[in-house]
Design a protein around this motif. Structure first.
Motif, short mmCIF file in Angstrom:
data_model
loop_
_atom_site.label_atom_id
_atom_site.label_comp_id
_atom_site.label_asym_id
_atom_site.label_seq_id
_atom_site.Cartn_x
_atom_site.Cartn_y
_atom_site.Cartn_z
N ILE A 167 33.30 38.65 34.16
CA ILE A 167 33.74 39.97 33.73
C ILE A 167 34.65 39.82 32.52
N SER A 168 34.43 40.65 31.53
CA SER A 168 35.21 40.56 30.29
C SER A 168 36.48 41.40 30.40
N LEU A 169 37.30 41.30 29.37
CA LEU A 169 38.54 42.06 29.32
C LEU A 169 38.26 43.55 29.40
N SER A 170 37.14 43.97 28.79
CA SER A 170 36.79 45.39 28.77
C SER A 170 36.14 45.85 30.07
N GLY A 192 35.51 34.53 35.52
CA GLY A 192 34.24 34.52 36.22
C GLY A 192 34.18 33.49 37.32
N TRP A 193 33.01 33.44 37.93
CA TRP A 193 32.75 32.51 39.02
C TRP A 193 31.44 31.77 38.76
N LYS A 227 47.40 41.46 36.40
CA LYS A 227 47.80 40.34 37.27
C LYS A 227 47.05 39.06 36.94
N ASN A 228 46.09 39.13 36.01
CA ASN A 228 45.25 37.96 35.68
C ASN A 228 44.55 37.41 36.92
N THR A 229 43.97 38.30 37.68
CA THR A 229 43.24 37.89 38.87
C THR A 229 41.79 38.39 38.79
N VAL A 230 40.93 37.68 39.47
CA VAL A 230 39.53 38.07 39.58
C VAL A 230 39.07 37.84 41.01
N ASP A 231 38.34 38.79 41.55
CA ASP A 231 37.81 38.71 42.89
C ASP A 231 36.29 38.73 42.86
N ILE A 242 31.93 41.59 41.20
CA ILE A 242 33.10 40.96 40.61
C ILE A 242 34.05 42.04 40.11
N SER A 243 35.34 41.81 40.30
CA SER A 243 36.33 42.76 39.83
C SER A 243 37.53 41.99 39.29
N ARG A 244 38.30 42.67 38.49
CA ARG A 244 39.38 41.98 37.78
C ARG A 244 40.60 42.89 37.66
N ASP A 245 41.77 42.29 37.76
CA ASP A 245 43.02 43.00 37.51
C ASP A 245 43.65 42.35 36.29
#
Length: 121
Positions: A51-54, A35-36, A75-79, A69-72
């Motif tokens: 954002i959670s894993l799910s 998160g941010w 790659k363990n990244t969050v935007d 918010i979005s997550r990969d």
């Protein structure tokens, strides 16, 4: 140990958009959420979005409809896509994650160094 590297903060004008990115690295076993947060001068650090894993997301009321918010997970990244930026969005934005490592199964919170976002004309 988990390390977070943020990027993308800069000076923008009101109404413009900006995308922050954060990458987690280290001996990560699993990540519960990413998160941010942000902290403006003279104010406490506050949640912006997470954002959670799910893929479940939580947003602060003041960014709903403007930030995404979005997550990969691979790659363990969050935007954090920030649209319609306002001067009151000016702050240092910190990436955070709750993760465990190969060294310990317990989950801990980790923080990045922060990236400055300034919204000004």
């Amino acid at each position: 140990q988990v390390r977070l590297a943020e990027s993308g903060g800069r000076l923008v004008q009101p109404g413009e958009s900006l995308r922050l990115s954060c990458a987690a690295s280290g001996s990560i076993l699993s990540i519960a959420f990413m998160g941010w947060y942000r902290q403006a001068p003279g104010k406490e650090r506050e949640l912006v979005a997470r954002i959670s894993l799910s893929g479940r997301t939580d947003y602060a009321d003041f960014v709903k409809g403007r930030f995404t918010i979005s997550r990969d997970n691979a790659k363990n990244t969050v935007d954090l896509q920030m649209n319609s930026l306002k001067p009151e969005d000016t702050a240092v934005y910190y990436c955070t994650t709750r993760a465990n490592t190969w060294r310990t199964s317990a989950f801990y919170d980790y923080w990045g160094q922060g990236t400055q976002v300034t919204v000004s004309s």
